[in-house]
Design a protein around this motif. Structure first.
Motif, PDB file in Angstrom:
ATOM      1  N   ASP A  75     199.346 208.047  68.087  1.00 10.35           N
ATOM      2  CA  ASP A  75     199.869 207.888  66.731  1.00 10.35           C
ATOM      3  C   ASP A  75     201.352 207.538  66.772  1.00 10.35           C
ATOM      4  OD1 ASP A  75     197.388 208.756  65.610  1.00 10.35           O
ATOM      5  OD2 ASP A  75     198.013 210.835  65.888  1.00 10.35           O
ATOM      6  N   MET A  76     202.070 208.205  67.686  1.00  8.85           N
ATOM      7  CA  MET A  76     203.514 208.035  67.769  1.00  8.85           C
ATOM      8  C   MET A  76     203.924 207.737  69.207  1.00  8.85           C
ATOM      9  SD  MET A  76     206.579 210.851  67.284  1.00  8.85           S
ATOM     10  CE  MET A  76     206.330 211.200  65.559  1.00  8.85           C
ATOM     11  N   VAL A  77     204.916 206.862  69.332  1.00 12.77           N
ATOM     12  CA  VAL A  77     205.574 206.619  70.613  1.00 12.77           C
ATOM     13  C   VAL A  77     206.962 207.225  70.490  1.00 12.77           C
ATOM     14  CG1 VAL A  77     206.413 204.885  72.225  1.00 12.77           C
ATOM     15  CG2 VAL A  77     204.262 204.487  70.992  1.00 12.77           C
ATOM     16  N   ASP A  78     207.241 208.236  71.288  1.00  9.34           N
ATOM     17  CA  ASP A  78     208.526 208.929  71.293  1.00  9.34           C
ATOM     18  C   ASP A  78     209.296 208.418  72.511  1.00  9.34           C
ATOM     19  OD1 ASP A  78     210.633 210.683  71.015  1.00  9.34           O
ATOM     20  OD2 ASP A  78     209.435 212.495  71.237  1.00  9.34           O
ATOM     21  N   VAL A  79     210.416 207.743  72.281  1.00  3.80           N
ATOM     22  CA  VAL A  79     211.105 206.994  73.331  1.00  3.80           C
ATOM     23  C   VAL A  79     212.340 207.717  73.863  1.00  3.80           C
ATOM     24  CG1 VAL A  79     212.181 204.799  73.939  1.00  3.80           C
ATOM     25  CG2 VAL A  79     210.298 204.836  72.280  1.00  3.80           C
ATOM     26  N   PHE A  80     212.279 208.074  75.138  1.00  3.57           N
ATOM     27  CA  PHE A  80     213.398 208.633  75.889  1.00  3.57           C
ATOM     28  C   PHE A  80     213.825 207.629  76.955  1.00  3.57           C
ATOM     29  CE2 PHE A  80     211.933 212.677  74.256  1.00  3.57           C
ATOM     30  CZ  PHE A  80     213.083 213.423  74.152  1.00  3.57           C
ATOM     31  N   ARG A  81     214.027 206.393  76.564  1.00  4.87           N
ATOM     32  CA  ARG A  81     214.465 205.343  77.490  1.00  4.87           C
ATOM     33  C   ARG A  81     215.702 204.691  76.921  1.00  4.87           C
ATOM     34  NH1 ARG A  81     211.249 202.579  81.022  1.00  4.87           N
ATOM     35  NH2 ARG A  81     213.317 202.203  81.852  1.00  4.87           N
ATOM     36  N   ALA A  82     216.441 203.994  77.758  1.00  5.40           N
ATOM     37  CA  ALA A  82     217.627 203.273  77.304  1.00  5.40           C
ATOM     38  C   ALA A  82     217.229 202.222  76.273  1.00  5.40           C
ATOM     39  CB  ALA A  82     218.313 202.612  78.490  1.00  5.40           C
ATOM     40  N   SER A  83     218.126 201.958  75.368  1.00  5.14           N
ATOM     41  CA  SER A  83     217.868 201.003  74.284  1.00  5.14           C
ATOM     42  C   SER A  83     217.377 199.652  74.795  1.00  5.14           C
ATOM     43  CB  SER A  83     219.129 200.813  73.446  1.00  5.14           C
ATOM     44  OG  SER A  83     219.518 202.036  72.853  1.00  5.14           O
ATOM     45  N   ALA A  84     217.833 199.234  75.965  1.00  4.57           N
ATOM     46  CA  ALA A  84     217.435 197.941  76.528  1.00  4.57           C
ATOM     47  C   ALA A  84     215.933 197.851  76.790  1.00  4.57           C
ATOM     48  CB  ALA A  84     218.198 197.688  77.826  1.00  4.57           C
ATOM     49  N   HIS A  85     215.239 198.981  76.887  1.00  2.00           N
ATOM     50  CA  HIS A  85     213.803 198.994  77.175  1.00  2.00           C
ATOM     51  C   HIS A  85     212.939 199.092  75.918  1.00  2.00           C
ATOM     52  CE1 HIS A  85     214.611 199.426  81.453  1.00  2.00           C
ATOM     53  NE2 HIS A  85     215.531 200.322  81.121  1.00  2.00           N
ATOM     54  N   VAL A  86     213.565 199.243  74.778  1.00  5.06           N
ATOM     55  CA  VAL A  86     212.819 199.508  73.552  1.00  5.06           C
ATOM     56  C   VAL A  86     211.969 198.317  73.117  1.00  5.06           C
ATOM     57  CG1 VAL A  86     213.054 200.005  71.083  1.00  5.06           C
ATOM     58  CG2 VAL A  86     214.380 201.297  72.752  1.00  5.06           C
ATOM     59  N   GLY A  87     212.480 197.109  73.255  1.00  2.00           N
ATOM     60  CA  GLY A  87     211.752 195.928  72.782  1.00  2.00           C
ATOM     61  C   GLY A  87     210.343 195.837  73.328  1.00  2.00           C
ATOM     62  N   ALA A  88     210.186 195.973  74.630  1.00  2.00           N
ATOM     63  CA  ALA A  88     208.861 195.902  75.247  1.00  2.00           C
ATOM     64  C   ALA A  88     207.982 197.058  74.798  1.00  2.00           C
ATOM     65  CB  ALA A  88     208.993 195.882  76.768  1.00  2.00           C
ATOM     66  N   LEU A  89     208.572 198.237  74.632  1.00  2.00           N
ATOM     67  CA  LEU A  89     207.802 199.390  74.158  1.00  2.00           C
ATOM     68  C   LEU A  89     207.301 199.182  72.731  1.00  2.00           C
ATOM     69  CD1 LEU A  89     209.990 202.255  75.611  1.00  2.00           C
ATOM     70  CD2 LEU A  89     207.685 201.621  76.349  1.00  2.00           C
ATOM     71  N   ILE A  90     208.147 198.578  71.902  1.00  2.00           N
ATOM     72  CA  ILE A  90     207.742 198.272  70.524  1.00  2.00           C
ATOM     73  C   ILE A  90     206.555 197.316  70.535  1.00  2.00           C
ATOM     74  CG2 ILE A  90     208.443 197.059  68.401  1.00  2.00           C
ATOM     75  CD1 ILE A  90     209.803 199.710  68.462  1.00  2.00           C
ATOM     76  N   ASP A  91     206.624 196.283  71.357  1.00  3.59           N
ATOM     77  CA  ASP A  91     205.516 195.326  71.440  1.00  3.59           C
ATOM     78  C   ASP A  91     204.225 196.026  71.849  1.00  3.59           C
ATOM     79  OD1 ASP A  91     207.303 193.339  70.706  1.00  3.59           O
ATOM     80  OD2 ASP A  91     207.671 192.695  72.773  1.00  3.59           O
ATOM     81  N   ASP A  92     204.316 196.929  72.822  1.00  2.17           N
ATOM     82  CA  ASP A  92     203.135 197.695  73.234  1.00  2.17           C
ATOM     83  C   ASP A  92     202.646 198.605  72.114  1.00  2.17           C
ATOM     84  OD1 ASP A  92     203.126 196.544  75.758  1.00  2.17           O
ATOM     85  OD2 ASP A  92     204.072 198.256  76.742  1.00  2.17           O
ATOM     86  N   ALA A  93     203.563 199.254  71.418  1.00  2.00           N
ATOM     87  CA  ALA A  93     203.190 200.151  70.319  1.00  2.00           C
ATOM     88  C   ALA A  93     202.462 199.383  69.215  1.00  2.00           C
ATOM     89  CB  ALA A  93     204.429 200.850  69.760  1.00  2.00           C
ATOM     90  N   ILE A  94     202.935 198.191  68.917  1.00  2.00           N
ATOM     91  CA  ILE A  94     202.271 197.352  67.907  1.00  2.00           C
ATOM     92  C   ILE A  94     200.867 196.991  68.382  1.00  2.00           C
ATOM     93  CG2 ILE A  94     202.308 195.081  66.797  1.00  2.00           C
ATOM     94  CD1 ILE A  94     205.449 195.367  66.855  1.00  2.00           C
TER      95      ILE A  94
END
Length: 143
Positions: A75-94
């Protein structure tokens, strides 16, 4: 707040979430992700730690997944990674149809947040669920 979310939205997210993928999970007790995971588990959330370096091991008795796909459904992706890694995580979450992306304190990526919002995800940014729960008051998950 930088994400523009109201207390009511934060409360709804925390109350309506059941399955959380905690990306950047650590097995080191002094790391914030370790403490936050324990906090979430103690409140009844189903938390899957995600860390490719620790995949196959356990944190708080929960098996560590190598990536978000291995942590699905979520349901939720809780991100403890550097901001530079967020884009790919967002794509996966979508792609995995998460409902919420929660970026921890100091994790900010406005472009990725806009992509997530455009795909219908709720974005919480530069916040901690432990701090928010303590600030807003007790939240009982609806699951």
């Amino acid at each position: 707040m930088i994400d523009g979310q109201s207390d009511a939205t934060i409360r709804d997210v925390l109350a309506g979430t059941r399955r959380i993928a905690l990306v950047g999970a650590s097995d080191k007790p002094w790391r914030p992700s370790y403490e936050v995971m324990r906090f979430l588990l103690d409140r009844g959330y189903h938390v899957t730690p995600v860390n490719p370096s620790l995949a196959g091991q356990q944190i708080h008795g929960r098996p560590v997944a190598a990536d978000l796909a291995a942590a699905a459904p979520l349901d939720m992706v809780d991100v403890f990674r550097a901001s530079a890694h967020v884009g790919a995580l967002i794509d996966d979450a979508i792609r995995l149809r998460a409902q919420t992306v929660w970026m921890q304190l100091g994790v900010i990526d406005q472009a990725a947040a806009e992509r997530a919002r455009a795909a219908g995800l709720t974005v919480v940014m530069d916040r901690c669920p432990v701090i928010e729960t303590r600030r807003i008051g007790p939240i009982t998950p609806r699951h």
